[in-house]
Motif scaffolding. Structure first.
Motif, PDB file in Angstrom:
ATOM      1  N   GLU A   1       2.282   0.444  -4.582  1.00 48.77           N
ATOM      2  CA  GLU A   1       3.497   0.315  -4.789  1.00 48.77           C
ATOM      3  C   GLU A   1       3.679  -1.003  -5.289  1.00 48.77           C
ATOM      4  O   GLU A   1       3.452  -2.077  -4.684  1.00 48.77           O
ATOM      5  CB  GLU A   1       4.264   0.692  -3.644  1.00 48.77           C
TER       6      GLU A   1
ATOM      7  N   THR B   1      -1.671   4.895  -9.299  1.00 50.15           N
ATOM      8  CA  THR B   1      -2.835   5.628  -8.660  1.00 50.15           C
ATOM      9  C   THR B   1      -4.054   4.919  -9.733  1.00 50.15           C
ATOM     10  O   THR B   1      -3.929   5.292 -10.931  1.00 50.15           O
ATOM     11  CB  THR B   1      -2.916   7.011  -8.777  1.00 50.15           C
TER      12      THR B   1
ATOM     13  N   VAL C   1      -3.862   3.310  -4.458  1.00 47.49           N
ATOM     14  CA  VAL C   1      -2.413   3.803  -4.579  1.00 47.49           C
ATOM     15  C   VAL C   1      -1.623   2.594  -3.987  1.00 47.49           C
ATOM     16  O   VAL C   1      -1.626   2.378  -3.117  1.00 47.49           O
ATOM     17  CB  VAL C   1      -1.984   5.272  -3.845  1.00 47.49           C
TER      18      VAL C   1
ATOM     19  N   SER D   1       0.718  -1.230   0.179  1.00 46.97           N
ATOM     20  CA  SER D   1       0.022   0.034  -0.011  1.00 46.97           C
ATOM     21  C   SER D   1       0.827   1.271  -0.159  1.00 46.97           C
ATOM     22  O   SER D   1       1.918   1.078   0.816  1.00 46.97           O
ATOM     23  CB  SER D   1      -1.072  -0.061   1.175  1.00 46.97           C
ATOM     24  N   ALA D   2       0.595   2.182  -0.693  1.00 46.09           N
ATOM     25  CA  ALA D   2       1.236   3.334  -1.038  1.00 46.09           C
ATOM     26  C   ALA D   2       0.495   4.538  -0.241  1.00 46.09           C
ATOM     27  O   ALA D   2       0.897   5.973  -0.241  1.00 46.09           O
ATOM     28  CB  ALA D   2       1.566   3.698  -2.403  1.00 46.09           C
ATOM     29  N   ASP D   3      -0.388   4.444   0.353  1.00 51.61           N
ATOM     30  CA  ASP D   3      -1.425   5.316   1.126  1.00 51.61           C
ATOM     31  C   ASP D   3      -2.296   4.810   2.057  1.00 51.61           C
ATOM     32  O   ASP D   3      -2.422   3.580   2.290  1.00 51.61           O
ATOM     33  CB  ASP D   3      -2.189   6.161  -0.026  1.00 51.61           C
ATOM     34  N   THR D   4      -2.677   5.337   3.176  1.00 49.52           N
ATOM     35  CA  THR D   4      -3.379   4.833   4.216  1.00 49.52           C
ATOM     36  C   THR D   4      -4.755   4.283   3.898  1.00 49.52           C
ATOM     37  O   THR D   4      -5.226   3.448   4.600  1.00 49.52           O
ATOM     38  CB  THR D   4      -3.515   5.964   5.718  1.00 49.52           C
TER      39      THR D   4
ATOM     40  N   THR E   1      -5.660   2.649   1.281  1.00 47.48           N
ATOM     41  CA  THR E   1      -5.545   1.220   0.364  1.00 47.48           C
ATOM     42  C   THR E   1      -5.016   0.144   1.335  1.00 47.48           C
ATOM     43  O   THR E   1      -3.927   0.221   1.850  1.00 47.48           O
ATOM     44  CB  THR E   1      -4.525   1.441  -0.622  1.00 47.48           C
TER      45      THR E   1
END
Length: 148
Positions: free
Chosen positions: A117, A140, A115, A66-69, A71
């Motif tokens: 990774e 994204t 988002v 995960s690249a954001d909180t 997701t």
């Protein structure tokens, strides 16, 4: 340690894995390994990989995080790959030409995008036989609207 660096590159050249004069024939990594991400629904993202001729991706080197909180990732489903014996990594699975991977996720109803990774690594299988460094992409992905 400094003495070992030239020796390392000399060994790579001797094994045929690196040819400085031939590297101009290689595709840029983003052309050798193309990836598109789409969300068919709010619980899955599909990664469609397209792999150029004479290149392959290692199945075991494909990872997500995960690249954001917002997701929250679940399992990453990868199809079976072609079994191959790699002289450095041993028995591995690889992909040629293309495949689709499915990332399961949990998203809040208010989220408009996921988002992710994405990490992967691949190689060129004919002269010059080289492996690209591990790749990292931040993707994204727009999500379909949440149903009422």
């Amino acid at each position: 340690m400094k003495k070992f660096i030239p020796l390392f590159f000399a060994l790579l050249a001797a094994t045929g894995l690196v040819h400085a004069d031939d590297q101009g024939n290689l595709l840029p990594v983003d052309q050798a390994f193309r990836v598109e991400a789409t969300a068919p629904d709010r619980q899955t993202v599909q990664f469609k990989f397209t792999i150029a001729d004479d290149y392959y991706l290692y199945r075991g080197r494909i990872k997500t995080k995960s690249a954001d909180t917002a997701t929250v990732l679940g399992a990453l489903d990868l199809p079976a790959g072609e079994k191959k014996h790699d002289e450095f990594l041993g028995d591995v699975e690889v992909y040629h030409h293309g495949f689709t991977a499915t990332q399961h996720l949990a998203m809040p109803a208010s989220a408009a995008r996921a988002v992710i990774e994405l990490h992967y690594q691949g190689c060129h299988q004919v002269d010059p036989k080289i492996c690209f460094p591990p790749q990292k992409k931040i993707l994204t992905v727009p999500l379909p609207s949440a149903s009422a």
